[in-house]
Design an enzyme around this catalytic site. Structure first.
Site, short mmCIF file in Angstrom:
data_model
loop_
_atom_site.label_atom_id
_atom_site.label_comp_id
_atom_site.label_asym_id
_atom_site.label_seq_id
_atom_site.Cartn_x
_atom_site.Cartn_y
_atom_site.Cartn_z
CG ASP A 93 -0.23 0.12 2.52
OD1 ASP A 93 1.02 0.22 2.53
OD2 ASP A 93 -0.91 0.14 3.56
CB SER A 94 0.30 4.67 -0.95
OG SER A 94 -0.76 5.11 -0.11
N GLY A 95 1.01 3.75 2.21
CA GLY A 95 1.29 4.37 3.51
C GLY A 95 0.25 5.42 3.86
N GLY A 96 -0.51 5.84 2.87
CA GLY A 96 -1.51 6.90 3.08
C GLY A 96 -2.53 6.54 4.14
CG PHE A 97 -5.72 3.04 5.51
CD1 PHE A 97 -7.01 3.46 5.22
CD2 PHE A 97 -5.51 2.21 6.60
CE1 PHE A 97 -8.08 3.06 6.02
CE2 PHE A 97 -6.57 1.80 7.40
CZ PHE A 97 -7.86 2.23 7.10
CG ASP A 147 -5.26 6.61 -1.34
OD1 ASP A 147 -4.29 6.18 -0.67
OD2 ASP A 147 -6.39 6.12 -1.28
CD GLN A 190 -10.06 7.21 -1.48
OE1 GLN A 190 -11.17 7.23 -0.93
NE2 GLN A 190 -9.10 6.35 -1.11
N GLY A 217 -11.65 3.90 0.20
CA GLY A 217 -12.66 4.66 0.92
C GLY A 217 -14.00 3.97 1.05
CG ASP A 267 -6.19 -5.51 1.38
OD1 ASP A 267 -6.85 -4.73 0.68
OD2 ASP A 267 -5.72 -5.19 2.48
CB CYS A 305 -12.27 -26.81 6.98
SG CYS A 305 -10.69 -26.01 6.65
CB CYS A 307 -7.10 -25.96 6.76
SG CYS A 307 -7.51 -25.85 8.52
CB CYS A 310 -9.96 -28.73 9.80
SG CYS A 310 -10.70 -27.15 10.26
CG HIS A 336 -10.03 -22.73 10.13
ND1 HIS A 336 -10.55 -23.80 9.45
CD2 HIS A 336 -11.04 -21.84 10.28
CE1 HIS A 336 -11.83 -23.58 9.21
NE2 HIS A 336 -12.15 -22.40 9.70
ZN ZN Z 1 -9.78 -25.66 8.75
#
Ligand code: ZN
Length: 371
Positions: A93-97, A147, A190, A217, A267, A305, A307, A310, A336
């Protein structure tokens, strides 16, 4: 160009699409969920474990890495991929947030943002050029333009002023970046919760021209209906042949809504953050594993699941780990939750392929307990 994108198939009953995003560190199948490794680590996991879960790309945060250990140190180490031993694609990311989230600790000017570190109060200045310089040192495959994530709620006047500044900053980011062969740069839309501002932002940012676009945003505290309305309005305005990224979204319902509106990437820290607090997502909805009712429950977290967690551990065991504050509890829950979202996106891609995304959504919602 570092970033190449191909739409492989468009869904017939929604605006969803199936795509392939090529980066210098590998090809990503979209739509995709990106685990977040804020400080050059997906918390509690080794990069090898993250890869084994099926993650194709991870995200890292410019602000945090700039403060500690410093981007110059990471550059000296050979870049972020080498430093953290993750050899797949990385988005920064840009660091802006983070800078804008500092509240009283920051001051915005046309030039950039002056702020005090949340760690030691030291003074810093990040401009669009500085953000690109830091991301160049990190060597991420996909960088983000600097941004301002317009807060919610914001007045029309503020949202407009902030959006227009974001456009001017986007232009400066593009002008400053040079190594387009190795690093792509996405522009960010934005405009707050105002449709005409979102439209103006799309026009200004796409006029500058980037190999990909993000919608920022959204999911910043507004009601779900409003977020869906803005998302559904904004996404289709973006060029069809470029990847579209919705920032900061990671709950199953928001991921479905995003994909259905035509989003390719998302994300969020949500799956890893709630895992460390002992909350897991399952096909039957969320489950708070600390709850006493699981103390003698020897079944797995999610009956559907497969994974690592699990396959090997029971709810009773994981509850015990959380109960006595053993770090393995956080690790098993993180494994998980990440797997759950990675698998969900894989199922979503298959559903698009087979033209049954809405059917799959309904099936998932019913079981998960949405609505
Ligand atoms: Zn799992």
């Amino acid at each position: 160009m570092a970033i190449k994108f191909k739409v492989l198939k468009e869904s017939t009953d929604t605006k969803a699409r199936l795509g392939e995003l090529e980066t210098p560190h590998g090809i990503i199948e979209t739509p995709i969920f990106m685990p977040v490794g804020t400080r050059a680590t997906v918390k509690a996991m080794t990069p090898e474990e993250v890869k084994d879960l099926g993650a194709q790309i991870i995200l890292s945060n410019t602000y945090h890495l700039y403060l500690r250990p410093g981007h110059k140190l990471i550059e000296e180490a050979g870049g972020l991929h080498k430093f953290m031993n993750w050899h797949g694609p990385i988005l920064t990311d840009s660091g802006g947030f983070q800078v804008f989230s500092l509240g009283d600790l920051r001051k915005i000017t046309e030039e950039g943002v002056e702020f005090r570190s949340h760690i030691d109060g030291s003074k810093h200045f990040i401009s669009p050029e500085k953000s690109i310089e830091i991301q160049n040192s990190l060597g991420s495959d996909i960088m983000m333009a600097f941004d301002e994530c317009t807060p919610y709620p914001s007045t029309y006047e503020y949202a407009k002023e902030s959006m227009e500044r974001t456009s001017r900053w986007a232009k400066r980011c593009k002008d400053y970046h040079h190594d387009w062969e190795n690093q792509g740069l996405f522009g960010i839309i934005q405009g707050g919760m105002y449709k005409d501002l979102r439209e103006q932002s799309v026009k200004e940012i796409t006029d500058i021209g980037f190999p990909g676009y993000a919608i920022g945003g959204l999911s910043v505290g507004e009601p779900k209906e409003l977020m869906c309305e803005m998302l559904d309005f904004t996404t289709p305005l973006l060029p069809k042949d470029k990847p579209r990224y919705l920032m900061g979204v990671g709950s199953p319902d928001y991921l479905f809504e995003a994909v259905i509106s035509g989003i390719d990437m998302a994300d969020c820290v949500l799956p890893t953050r709630i895992a460390r607090n002992g909350t897991v997502m399952t096909s039957r909805g969320k489950l708070v594993i600390r709850n006493g009712k699981y103390s003698k429950d020897f079944t797995k977290l999610d009956p559907e699941c497969d994974c690592y967690t699990c396959k090997n551990y029971s709810r009773a065991y994981i509850r015990h780990l959380f109960n006595v504050n053993e770090i393995l509890g956080a690790r098993l829950a993180t494994i998980h939750n990440l797997y759950f979202l990675i698998k969900l996106m894989e199922n979503i891609r298959n559903a698009i392929k087979e033209d049954r995304l809405l059917e799959y959504k309904e099936e998932f919602y019913k079981k998960y307990g949405y609505r």
